[in-house]
Design an enzyme around this catalytic site. Sequence first.
Site, mmCIF file in Angstrom:
data_model
loop_
_atom_site.group_PDB
_atom_site.id
_atom_site.type_symbol
_atom_site.label_atom_id
_atom_site.label_comp_id
_atom_site.label_asym_id
_atom_site.label_seq_id
_atom_site.Cartn_x
_atom_site.Cartn_y
_atom_site.Cartn_z
ATOM 1 N NE ARG A 136 8.864 49.373 39.545
ATOM 2 C CZ ARG A 136 9.400 49.143 38.355
ATOM 3 N NH1 ARG A 136 10.188 48.096 38.184
ATOM 4 N NH2 ARG A 136 9.175 49.955 37.343
ATOM 5 C CE LYS A 191 2.809 54.173 29.804
ATOM 6 N NZ LYS A 191 3.905 54.225 30.820
ATOM 7 N NE ARG A 214 7.748 57.257 28.979
ATOM 8 C CZ ARG A 214 8.514 56.212 29.293
ATOM 9 N NH1 ARG A 214 9.720 56.073 28.748
ATOM 10 N NH2 ARG A 214 8.091 55.300 30.145
ATOM 11 C CB THR A 256 7.375 49.162 24.173
ATOM 12 O OG1 THR A 256 6.487 49.915 25.003
ATOM 13 C CG2 THR A 256 8.152 48.194 25.048
#
Length: 477
Positions: free
Chosen positions: A78, A221, A37, A279
């Site tokens: 962010r 995802k 990935r 995760t």
Amino acid sequence: MKNIFLKRTKIVATLGPATDTPEVIKELIKTGANVFRLNTSHGSMEYHREKIRMVKETASQMGACVATLVDLQGPKIRIGNLKDEIMLKDGDKIVFKHSLEQEESSYIPVDYAGISKDVSSGSRVLIDDGKLEVKVDKVEDDKVYATVVNGGVLKSRKGLNIPGSTASLDAVTPKDIEFIKFAAEEKADLIALSFVREKEDVLLAKKYINDFNSSIPVVSKLEKPDAIKNLKEIVSVSDAIMVARGDLGIELSPVEVPICQKLIIEESNKQRKPVIVATQMLESMINEPIPTRAEASDVANAILDGADAVMLSGETSVGRFAVDAVKMMSKIAMTTENSCFYQFDTDTEPDDEITLTRQAVVFGADKMLKYVNAKAILSFSHFGYSTRLTSKLKPSAPIIMISDTEETCRKMALAWGVYSFCKKWDDTVDAGLLLKIDEFLINEIGLKNNDYVIITGSAPRLITGRTNFVRVHKIGT
């Protein structure tokens, strides 16, 4: 049969500073990594270009079929660049404003233009994976006024989540489009689309992929509450699914994640789509040589739930024990797969949307295994379609896929229990071809004379037609 065929669950390893050399990549492949990935949230495009080529070259030298996955950052919100770190205390009053840089100390910059549109009085805002929490007091003049609920140190570029309120976010950002183009140019094998909310997000990503003359499969995802609500439709248009538990656990609640994981895996398996669980699977191995017992159980339970693949993030990208983490995950997978608890109901009903002939062949191959104690299913396929169907049945023996294209072989690196080999064997099945197949099974797979295998393919051409036959074959006869 050789040891490499003992692990059926696939492992996705994230590349990073700890693993971005040919020597380490080689070790990761040897210890069980199947997909690499590239996290586009970090690193330049040129960095990722160098790494994707490094993976391909290293795998080619080893004769290994591994895949590359370009993980798009998506509409991740962010904190902007701060002048200095800020210590936020419970009860502090703060102000958020759309900006990339903190030009004045009176506000905290946020890189999301919709910040003032997607929150209102009472909204929760979580920062740095939920470590910090604030509550919105009011929105005024495009500024968000809030009170700190759970304080801590605020640093530049930390992630910010607004649970349930991101309607203004683009599904595919300009940066994502550039990396889709990059993936097409570098012939990446998979693209992961972040923060999928509805099926239209997936279709939009596929449109951009098509615009760049590519057909790279999309891994959706699932990390937003909307994705759970629209689960069935999203799975239907996706090529694979990822249970992205990091942001999912922030957007919902950590206590809801286990049930969501089971729901996602169940729906993915029902629709015969590969599913990855990701995760914090072996998070402690970023700094420690062995995982916690809870982490080992987490990996095992994801596999017992029916996951096709499990993923390592920081463990391999920045961890001190990257190779050990892959090795440990491989051991957990093999131990779990060999347990009495690893059982699945393969009596799947035929799907009207899939060619009935192909379904009959792969279902038949699965049933034949136990009657002749076959050591493997030998699946001949040009695009890998029937092989993927076979994979979702989780048969009791390895699936050895023979394809005439390297691209198909690499893409199958995510499919449970599938081991791919590129051979130019698109011919009619006669005595000469069967002899060639026997030599391959003995010399490269490690089987023996008189072992049984189940062969699926097409006639008259073995590979490039639609799968329409199943055959019980005894090696050497």
